[in-house]
Design an enzyme around this catalytic site. Structure first.
Site, PDB file in Angstrom:
ATOM      1  N   CYS A   1      11.873  -1.048  -1.738  1.00  0.00           N
ATOM      2  CA  CYS A   1      12.369  -0.618  -3.074  1.00  0.00           C
ATOM      3  C   CYS A   1      13.011   0.449  -3.465  1.00  0.00           C
ATOM      4  O   CYS A   1      13.664   1.141  -2.354  1.00  0.00           O
ATOM      5  CB  CYS A   1      10.986  -0.820  -4.046  1.00  0.00           C
ATOM      6  N   HIS A   2      12.604   1.327  -4.541  1.00  0.00           N
ATOM      7  CA  HIS A   2      13.270   2.662  -4.699  1.00  0.00           C
ATOM      8  C   HIS A   2      12.740   3.676  -3.797  1.00  0.00           C
ATOM      9  O   HIS A   2      13.486   4.363  -2.856  1.00  0.00           O
ATOM     10  CB  HIS A   2      13.550   3.128  -6.095  1.00  0.00           C
TER      11      HIS A   2
END
Length: 118
Positions: free
Chosen positions: A76-77
């Site tokens: 993800c981020h």
């Protein structure tokens, strides 16, 4: 290891595995608008966490359903949402799930700035 007890892969190891063409699946659990800001290119499977939360196992694409014994690198981020997805997948029968430590942000900062930042 992260707070969920999920094995992690560092961004430099991911870069090496990509360069070698190793057999694994790369899964992005970020939301659609985030994909425009930073991405690792073609071949990444998109499985938004929100979709998984809403639809549970029905949200998982067939390519992942049929890959319970393959290495999956989830990102993800920054690595928090992906750790949650890793824990969910491990709890539902996937055996080789790895969280990308630091997420796509760490990959962009340490490996390839062309990936993008946000």
């Amino acid at each position: 290891m992260n707070p969920f007890g999920i094995p992690e892969i560092e961004v430099d190891e991911l870069a090496e595995r990509l360069a070698r063409g190793d057999d694994f699946l790369l899964v992005d659990v970020r939301e659609q608008p985030e994909l425009q800001l930073a991405n690792l290119g073609a071949g990444v499977i998109h499985l938004p966490l929100s979709d998984l939360a809403d639809r549970h196992l029905a949200a998982i694409p067939a390519v992942l359903t049929n890959a319970r014994e393959r290495d999956l690198v989830i990102f993800c981020h920054h690595g928090i949402r992906s750790a949650q997805v890793c824990a969910y997948l491990k709890g539902n029968g996937w055996s080789r799930v790895f969280n990308l430590a630091g997420g796509i942000d760490a990959y962009a900062r340490r490996i390839d700035p062309a990936v993008g930042f946000y």
